[in-house]
Motif scaffolding. Sequence first.
Motif, PDB file in Angstrom:
ATOM      1  N   UNK A  41     -72.769   7.976 -65.095  1.00 27.68           N
ATOM      2  CA  UNK A  41     -71.379   7.783 -65.536  1.00 27.68           C
ATOM      3  C   UNK A  41     -70.710   6.661 -64.736  1.00 27.68           C
ATOM      4  N   UNK A  42     -70.936   6.637 -63.416  1.00 28.59           N
ATOM      5  CA  UNK A  42     -70.362   5.579 -62.582  1.00 28.59           C
ATOM      6  C   UNK A  42     -70.862   4.209 -63.019  1.00 28.59           C
ATOM      7  N   UNK A  43     -72.153   4.106 -63.273  1.00 33.62           N
ATOM      8  CA  UNK A  43     -72.731   2.830 -63.690  1.00 33.62           C
ATOM      9  C   UNK A  43     -72.189   2.395 -65.046  1.00 33.62           C
ATOM     10  N   UNK A  44     -71.957   3.373 -65.931  1.00 29.62           N
ATOM     11  CA  UNK A  44     -71.421   3.044 -67.257  1.00 29.62           C
ATOM     12  C   UNK A  44     -70.001   2.493 -67.152  1.00 29.62           C
ATOM     13  N   UNK A  45     -69.159   3.122 -66.322  1.00 26.78           N
ATOM     14  CA  UNK A  45     -67.789   2.640 -66.132  1.00 26.78           C
ATOM     15  C   UNK A  45     -67.803   1.245 -65.511  1.00 26.78           C
ATOM     16  N   UNK A  46     -68.651   1.056 -64.510  1.00 25.95           N
ATOM     17  CA  UNK A  46     -68.754  -0.255 -63.870  1.00 25.95           C
ATOM     18  C   UNK A  46     -69.179  -1.333 -64.854  1.00 25.95           C
ATOM     19  N   UNK A  47     -70.061  -0.982 -65.771  1.00 26.23           N
ATOM     20  CA  UNK A  47     -70.537  -1.956 -66.748  1.00 26.23           C
ATOM     21  C   UNK A  47     -69.413  -2.432 -67.649  1.00 26.23           C
ATOM     22  N   UNK A  48     -68.589  -1.503 -68.115  1.00 23.49           N
ATOM     23  CA  UNK A  48     -67.460  -1.892 -68.963  1.00 23.49           C
ATOM     24  C   UNK A  48     -66.446  -2.746 -68.204  1.00 23.49           C
ATOM     25  N   UNK A  49     -66.210  -2.403 -66.949  1.00 24.89           N
ATOM     26  CA  UNK A  49     -65.289  -3.209 -66.129  1.00 24.89           C
ATOM     27  C   UNK A  49     -65.847  -4.621 -65.946  1.00 24.89           C
ATOM     28  N   UNK A  50     -67.145  -4.723 -65.686  1.00 26.53           N
ATOM     29  CA  UNK A  50     -67.769  -6.036 -65.503  1.00 26.53           C
ATOM     30  C   UNK A  50     -67.704  -6.863 -66.779  1.00 26.53           C
ATOM     31  N   UNK A  51     -67.958  -6.225 -67.919  1.00 25.17           N
ATOM     32  CA  UNK A  51     -67.893  -6.940 -69.198  1.00 25.17           C
ATOM     33  C   UNK A  51     -66.494  -7.480 -69.446  1.00 25.17           C
ATOM     34  N   UNK A  52     -65.468  -6.738 -69.042  1.00 26.82           N
ATOM     35  CA  UNK A  52     -64.093  -7.143 -69.306  1.00 26.82           C
ATOM     36  C   UNK A  52     -63.617  -8.258 -68.375  1.00 26.82           C
ATOM     37  N   UNK A  53     -63.960  -8.176 -67.092  1.00 30.06           N
ATOM     38  CA  UNK A  53     -63.339  -9.062 -66.114  1.00 30.06           C
ATOM     39  C   UNK A  53     -64.214 -10.233 -65.664  1.00 30.06           C
ATOM     40  N   UNK A  54     -65.522 -10.119 -65.769  1.00 35.99           N
ATOM     41  CA  UNK A  54     -66.384 -11.211 -65.304  1.00 35.99           C
ATOM     42  C   UNK A  54     -66.108 -12.526 -66.029  1.00 35.99           C
ATOM     43  N   UNK A  55     -65.958 -12.554 -67.369  1.00 38.66           N
ATOM     44  CA  UNK A  55     -65.658 -13.835 -68.026  1.00 38.66           C
ATOM     45  C   UNK A  55     -64.363 -14.471 -67.525  1.00 38.66           C
ATOM     46  N   UNK A  56     -63.359 -13.655 -67.218  1.00 37.28           N
ATOM     47  CA  UNK A  56     -62.085 -14.191 -66.722  1.00 37.28           C
ATOM     48  C   UNK A  56     -62.290 -14.904 -65.389  1.00 37.28           C
ATOM     49  N   UNK A  57     -63.036 -14.268 -64.497  1.00 36.75           N
ATOM     50  CA  UNK A  57     -63.296 -14.863 -63.183  1.00 36.75           C
ATOM     51  C   UNK A  57     -64.081 -16.160 -63.323  1.00 36.75           C
ATOM     52  N   UNK A  58     -65.107 -16.163 -64.171  1.00 36.14           N
ATOM     53  CA  UNK A  58     -65.928 -17.359 -64.346  1.00 36.14           C
ATOM     54  C   UNK A  58     -65.123 -18.504 -64.948  1.00 36.14           C
ATOM     55  N   UNK A  59     -64.270 -18.198 -65.928  1.00 36.52           N
ATOM     56  CA  UNK A  59     -63.439 -19.240 -66.552  1.00 36.52           C
ATOM     57  C   UNK A  59     -62.465 -19.827 -65.542  1.00 36.52           C
ATOM     58  N   UNK A  60     -61.845 -18.961 -64.743  1.00 32.77           N
ATOM     59  CA  UNK A  60     -60.883 -19.441 -63.752  1.00 32.77           C
ATOM     60  C   UNK A  60     -61.558 -20.318 -62.705  1.00 32.77           C
ATOM     61  N   UNK A  61     -62.718 -19.882 -62.209  1.00 32.83           N
ATOM     62  CA  UNK A  61     -63.392 -20.673 -61.183  1.00 32.83           C
ATOM     63  C   UNK A  61     -63.916 -21.983 -61.764  1.00 32.83           C
ATOM     64  N   UNK A  62     -64.432 -21.948 -62.982  1.00 34.17           N
ATOM     65  CA  UNK A  62     -64.861 -23.182 -63.627  1.00 34.17           C
ATOM     66  C   UNK A  62     -63.715 -24.156 -63.818  1.00 34.17           C
ATOM     67  N   UNK A  63     -62.536 -23.634 -64.181  1.00 32.12           N
ATOM     68  CA  UNK A  63     -61.339 -24.478 -64.330  1.00 32.12           C
ATOM     69  C   UNK A  63     -60.964 -25.117 -63.000  1.00 32.12           C
TER      70      UNK A  63
END
Length: 331
Positions: A293-315
């Motif tokens: 269950x912990x891994x499943x919650x972490x996966x959804x959080x990563x899917x939601x926020x990782x693209x935002x972090x990558x876009x910001x750092x790339x910018x």
Amino acid sequence: MELTTVWFILIGVLWAGYFLLEGFDFGVGILLPVLGRDDRSRRLAINTIGPVWDGNEVWLLVAGGATFAAFPEWYATLFSGFYLPLLLILVALIVRGVAFEYRHKRDGARWKQGWDLCIFWGSLVPAILWGVAFGNILRGVPIDGRHEYVGGFVNLLNPYALLGGLTTLALFTLHGAVFLALKTDGPMRAEAGRLAARLALVAVPIAAGFLLWTGLVNLDGWGIALSVLAAAALLGAVWLTRIRREGWAFTATGATILFAVAALFITLFPNVMPSSLDAANNLTVLNASSTPYTLKVMTWVAVAFTPIVLIYQGWTYWVFRKRLKLSDIPA
């Protein structure tokens, strides 16, 4: 694919990103006394990483947090067994960060020289100790049946791990020299390019020795293949630095780091921390992981926020992509 395997891969990606980006930060700091002949040239070198160094450290924070949440047994054993070297790394990173912020607060020469030394040591210590730490993880450390580290600090100072420390030091220093040649213009660009060509000749035999030792001990097919790719990329970096193709040389040194980290994690799998006492005591992706269950919650959080972090750092990198030259630094 099991979520435990997914998170092992994601943690490997986070460490690869950290070493790729923070690696050239460390290299610039290590080369500060060499290429920074006066205050303006040192300021020029520092300004090349000024907008990005703190963002690059986010990868370390996320890697540590993901390890704690996804593999708490791994995190606990790692931080208890490697307490002193990890503490030294933490102190060095703190001192380096303070130096970046405080160096320009006063104009005194002794004030700036003191903070420059902090930047140098704050870059040198982690560049060595990260290699020592991961060399020990790959080699195996004394872990008992309760998954507790039962060795001492001296156990970590073995020849294989020390060679790993020299390897990361050499690669990060070369990566930093190529980055300076890429990000500056004028005399600094030429001097960094010449230095990178000399550093490449040192990095090749050290890295080749470490990769060869790793391949002979572990005999992992995929790990050996990735090690060969890392060696090929490093040889390409040697040639590219000599013909002054800074962009491609930086790509080559970056690829060397990425292939080397990938080889490390693939060789390690399915273990996360092998035991040198008994293979039955190994920490693996299964016995060291959190609940599904912990891994499943972490996966959804990563899917939601990782693209935002990558876009910001790339910018950020796109905005500050311009080369810097000495005339940009006021007297």
